[in-house]
Design a protein around this motif. Sequence first.
Motif, PDB file in Angstrom:
ATOM      1  N   TYR A 599      63.952  61.771  -0.892  1.00 11.71           N
ATOM      2  CA  TYR A 599      63.670  61.921   0.618  1.00 11.71           C
ATOM      3  C   TYR A 599      62.890  60.802   1.334  1.00 11.71           C
ATOM      4  N   MET A 600      61.947  60.214   0.418  1.00 13.53           N
ATOM      5  CA  MET A 600      61.457  58.971   1.066  1.00 13.53           C
ATOM      6  C   MET A 600      62.328  57.698   1.138  1.00 13.53           C
ATOM      7  N   ALA A 601      63.397  57.743   0.223  1.00 11.81           N
ATOM      8  CA  ALA A 601      64.220  56.739   0.352  1.00 11.81           C
ATOM      9  C   ALA A 601      65.389  56.617   1.419  1.00 11.81           C
ATOM     10  N   TYR A 602      65.582  58.240   1.682  1.00  8.07           N
ATOM     11  CA  TYR A 602      66.805  58.328   2.682  1.00  8.07           C
ATOM     12  C   TYR A 602      66.397  58.856   3.958  1.00  8.07           C
ATOM     13  N   TYR A 603      65.222  59.297   4.096  1.00  6.70           N
ATOM     14  CA  TYR A 603      64.715  60.109   5.410  1.00  6.70           C
ATOM     15  C   TYR A 603      63.569  59.203   6.187  1.00  6.70           C
ATOM     16  N   ASP A 604      63.394  59.467   7.432  1.00  7.93           N
ATOM     17  CA  ASP A 604      62.347  58.659   8.152  1.00  7.93           C
ATOM     18  C   ASP A 604      61.175  59.687   7.874  1.00  7.93           C
ATOM     19  N   PRO A 605      59.977  59.273   7.240  1.00 11.57           N
ATOM     20  CA  PRO A 605      58.915  60.083   7.220  1.00 11.57           C
ATOM     21  C   PRO A 605      58.176  60.778   8.363  1.00 11.57           C
ATOM     22  N   LEU A 606      58.548  59.700   9.436  1.00  7.48           N
ATOM     23  CA  LEU A 606      57.846  60.444  10.800  1.00  7.48           C
ATOM     24  C   LEU A 606      58.703  61.687  11.378  1.00  7.48           C
ATOM     25  N   THR A 607      59.932  61.249  11.704  1.00 11.25           N
ATOM     26  CA  THR A 607      61.011  62.282  12.358  1.00 11.25           C
ATOM     27  C   THR A 607      61.669  63.206  11.523  1.00 11.25           C
ATOM     28  N   GLY A 608      61.600  62.930  10.279  1.00 11.99           N
ATOM     29  CA  GLY A 608      62.587  63.774   9.289  1.00 11.99           C
ATOM     30  C   GLY A 608      64.069  63.320   9.683  1.00 11.99           C
ATOM     31  N   LEU A 609      64.407  62.591  10.350  1.00 13.75           N
ATOM     32  CA  LEU A 609      65.839  62.047  10.391  1.00 13.75           C
ATOM     33  C   LEU A 609      66.179  61.220   9.035  1.00 13.75           C
ATOM     34  N   PRO A 610      67.553  61.226   8.983  1.00 18.64           N
ATOM     35  CA  PRO A 610      68.269  60.402   7.982  1.00 18.64           C
ATOM     36  C   PRO A 610      67.790  58.947   8.463  1.00 18.64           C
ATOM     37  N   ASN A 611      67.570  58.077   7.476  1.00 16.45           N
ATOM     38  CA  ASN A 611      67.197  56.726   7.810  1.00 16.45           C
ATOM     39  C   ASN A 611      68.501  55.783   7.969  1.00 16.45           C
ATOM     40  N   ARG A 612      68.598  54.516   8.143  1.00  9.95           N
ATOM     41  CA  ARG A 612      69.579  53.685   8.157  1.00  9.95           C
ATOM     42  C   ARG A 612      70.336  53.624   7.156  1.00  9.95           C
ATOM     43  N   ILE A 613      69.816  53.728   5.596  1.00 10.21           N
ATOM     44  CA  ILE A 613      70.362  53.513   4.408  1.00 10.21           C
ATOM     45  C   ILE A 613      71.163  54.949   4.209  1.00 10.21           C
ATOM     46  N   LEU A 614      70.873  56.062   4.556  1.00 10.01           N
ATOM     47  CA  LEU A 614      71.465  57.393   4.430  1.00 10.01           C
ATOM     48  C   LEU A 614      72.851  57.367   5.453  1.00 10.01           C
ATOM     49  N   LEU A 615      72.335  56.859   6.514  1.00  8.71           N
ATOM     50  CA  LEU A 615      73.396  56.911   7.759  1.00  8.71           C
ATOM     51  C   LEU A 615      74.499  56.088   7.164  1.00  8.71           C
ATOM     52  N   ARG A 669      71.563  68.125  20.488  1.00  9.32           N
ATOM     53  CA  ARG A 669      72.807  67.800  21.080  1.00  9.32           C
ATOM     54  C   ARG A 669      74.134  67.522  20.658  1.00  9.32           C
ATOM     55  N   VAL A 670      73.846  67.418  19.208  1.00 12.66           N
ATOM     56  CA  VAL A 670      75.260  67.208  18.299  1.00 12.66           C
ATOM     57  C   VAL A 670      75.498  68.374  17.199  1.00 12.66           C
ATOM     58  N   ARG A 671      76.539  67.934  16.646  1.00 13.69           N
ATOM     59  CA  ARG A 671      77.102  69.181  15.767  1.00 13.69           C
ATOM     60  C   ARG A 671      76.300  69.140  14.523  1.00 13.69           C
ATOM     61  N   LYS A 672      76.570  70.143  13.740  1.00 11.00           N
ATOM     62  CA  LYS A 672      75.830  69.895  12.526  1.00 11.00           C
ATOM     63  C   LYS A 672      76.324  68.999  11.292  1.00 11.00           C
ATOM     64  N   TYR A 673      77.728  68.725  11.605  1.00  6.82           N
ATOM     65  CA  TYR A 673      78.188  67.687  10.486  1.00  6.82           C
ATOM     66  C   TYR A 673      78.014  66.276  11.150  1.00  6.82           C
ATOM     67  N   ASP A 674      77.469  66.024  12.221  1.00  6.90           N
ATOM     68  CA  ASP A 674      77.086  64.913  12.858  1.00  6.90           C
ATOM     69  C   ASP A 674      75.788  64.367  12.455  1.00  6.90           C
ATOM     70  N   THR A 675      75.504  63.108  12.562  1.00 11.70           N
ATOM     71  CA  THR A 675      74.056  62.439  11.883  1.00 11.70           C
ATOM     72  C   THR A 675      73.297  61.752  13.102  1.00 11.70           C
ATOM     73  N   VAL A 676      72.351  62.241  13.134  1.00 10.61           N
ATOM     74  CA  VAL A 676      70.942  61.409  13.811  1.00 10.61           C
ATOM     75  C   VAL A 676      70.123  60.895  12.971  1.00 10.61           C
ATOM     76  N   SER A 677      70.093  59.570  13.130  1.00  9.13           N
ATOM     77  CA  SER A 677      68.927  58.916  12.245  1.00  9.13           C
ATOM     78  C   SER A 677      68.187  57.899  13.192  1.00  9.13           C
ATOM     79  N   ARG A 678      66.942  57.648  12.717  1.00  9.13           N
ATOM     80  CA  ARG A 678      66.177  56.676  13.143  1.00  9.13           C
ATOM     81  C   ARG A 678      66.619  55.471  12.449  1.00  9.13           C
TER      82      ARG A 678
END
Length: 887
Positions: A599-615, A669-678
């Motif tokens: 989680y720490m490697a692939y998610y943003d700790p502040l927003t909980g969104l995927p980070n640039r690596i996971l995206l 505002r997006v679908r479940k299989y879309d990705t919003v990342s910080r």
Amino acid sequence: MNILPFYFSLFFFVAFAIYFFFGIYILVLNTKALINRVFFLLCLALCVWSFAFSIANSAPDYETVLFWRRVSVFGWGTMYSILLHFILILTEKNRIVKKVWVYLMLYLPAALIVFAFSLYSDLATGQYNLVNTSAGWINVSVNNLWDWFFNIYYAGFTITGVWLIRQWGRSVLERGKKKQAYLLAASFITALLLGSMTDIIFSTYLPANVPQMGPVIILIPITTIFYAIKRYDLMIPDKMSRTPETGEILSEATRKRIYQYLTLSFILGSMLYFIANYFIDQAPLSSAGFFSISLFLMGIAVHFVQQLKIQDDYKDIISIFVLTFSIPFITLSFLEYAAITVWAVPFIFVILSVVFSKRRMIVILTIAVILTQIAVWLKAPTLMVQVSGADHLGRIGILGIVIWLAFHVNRVYIERLKENDEQIRFQKMISQISTAFVTLNSSNLDEKIKQMLQLSGEHYQVDRAYLLLFSKGQKKMVYAHEWCNDGIESAVNIIEDIPTDFFSRWMEQSQNNGVVLITDVDMLPPEAGQEKELLKKQQIQSLISIPVTNKGKLMGFLVFDSLKSLKNWRNDYLNMLTILANLSADALAKVEAEKEINYMAYYDPLTGLPNRILLRNRLHQAIYLAKRTEKFIGVIFLDLDSFKAVNDTMGHEGGDELLKEVAQKLSARVRKYDTVSRFGGDEFLIMLAQIPRRKDIQKIVKNIMKAFEQPVIVQDEEFFITASAGIAVYPEDGEEAETLIKNADLAMYSAKEQGKNRSAFCSPVMKEDVLKKMQLTNSLYRAQERNELLLYYQPQVSVITKKIIGLEALIRWKHPTQGMISPGLFIPLAEQAGLINPIGEWVIRTACHQNKVWQDMGLPPVRMAVNLSVEQFRNPNLVGVVENALR
């Protein structure tokens, strides 16, 4: 000589022995339980009644009969009060039992009976009409007021007890308790009818020479209670014990049992001697009683030594002293017969000493036996004895005790061997599980846990093993992992997530005792109705649950079910099961730590969104899929406008809260299989996967931009923020993840240049413009050393004097291929590339040098103006640069 009275007396004595041993057995089961202690008192009352009748029935004279009949009152006079007290506790009338007036009503009639029939001699002697018959002494009722008082007391208390048991059987829900109630009620009714016939009707209204058989008839309900203990765990024993330590043969429970058998051996010996000498040889009561009482007291001494709160070694020393003393006492008591029968008694002690790990016990007992036999040899070197029936009975009794103890010692060794074998198999199982858990990770967790459940389930011979794990917040228990034996249906589809308050009793027991053990689901109390319903739905008969904890945190439960039969769990299993639970906890904690690292490697700790690596990973996968399906992918690079103003106004905490709110708005505002990342800072990157038409991306982008039409509330304040978005579309703007992200970034900057708060799609013009700027930037790095930079000097002429009063140095770039390039184009590039300071320094130095050249040519001094960039003013060395240029 008529021996029939002695046979009846023997029946009474056997009943006395049964009551005594059964009372001791019940008390040993659980010495702390009130119901066990009251039942022990009931058995003592029956002991007094039956023993006194055994002596009185074959007594030689009227005075002896009367004495023992009066002694028996302490048994039959109090027994019915104690019986009703026991039934009140059994039927769970706890509130009534605690009241003082209830004790008064229970025991006042008994006290009056004892006073009238035993203690008060003038009154007591008139209550008996003793007749010596062929069957022994019987009492013909005098049918007075006290007889009627006793009959009412006896019948009333018994009927009340039967009624309480029947009501209890109707009120309880557990099937096991209902069966207990019906069996006990039937046995008490049978005993009431038979006892009334022999003790009241026959002795009062019929000329039957039959002794009152009440002490024997009461064996019917007592036997029923014994059956209820074995079948339904009535008066459940306290099972706290420990397993044998390394190097020991005996566990704590087995050690206590050995001494209990020693106690029983002494008591059995005393009873056997009394039967042989009093009832068979018809010896005087005093001579038969002295030796019997001595043996009885030795047995009691051995028992009570074990109750002392001292170390086991000290208990053994005291017990060895008692045993050592008993050997010469028993043997020398029969010196006149050369101890021809009792010489084998020491073998009982020697057999039992074998199971102790202390050799000194065998040594001391051996010395005592040898010295005693030498004493017998010296005292009676030659003696002719006659073996009587009592001797034969004594031999049979001693041999029976020896065989009985030999069987028990054999069982101890077999149990120990089985325990050792089970421990070896358990160690092998733990080794297998530990080896398997070395390679455990989130991808093979189910496989490894199921392997552990299968190994442990087969080891303990259960039908189902599974893990119940808590969800986040511990509001639900999830049926996570399961193994089922052959022929057992899986419960995964039967059980859904269970709210923790559904198992409130389970949770309470787990917090108090750790382990939850249900030996029989039918025996669960009414307050566990929900749990019982769920367990019955799964056809569970018995189960054991062990908490799975890690660092003091309860993670769930490791549960083993028995569906085909009731299963008893040994105490030493609990430690083994705790090891399995700890292994499970370590495995789950390892996977949780792995998930946390991921989680720490692939998610943003502040927003909980995927980070640039996971995206990027997801974008690569989406591109691979889009190539096969020929669908579009939209990559949106979104940057918040003027986010710095929010940080300056609300501080960084306020800025963080705003980013969280924006993250939630974008995700909605997006679908479940879309990705919003910080992507970083105030930048978000959105991937729209599997878009059938390009214009659908435009609709989604418009919907996303509408998220910023409403204010964001941070710390109870409204903030109107805007955002600029750039969109790149696969495959038009690139077929690689990095290319799409780069082009979306280009489009975002284009949107900002157009005035912010808008979106822009990447276009060929944008890409061409960027390419041109990149080429110019690369050339700009070499422009100064290639002398491609030029200064043009624009004169400033006075309108009045028509003379030059100043010059403005204007930089120009003469590109080798593109010709003259405007400063409006390359100056911003120099600022972005960090070249503005060296270029500016060159301009200042060159302009000053040219001014000096003109002065050396004889021209008058003139003011020189040089344009400076904002970035140059940020240079702390600007003053030094100017000073160096003027020197």
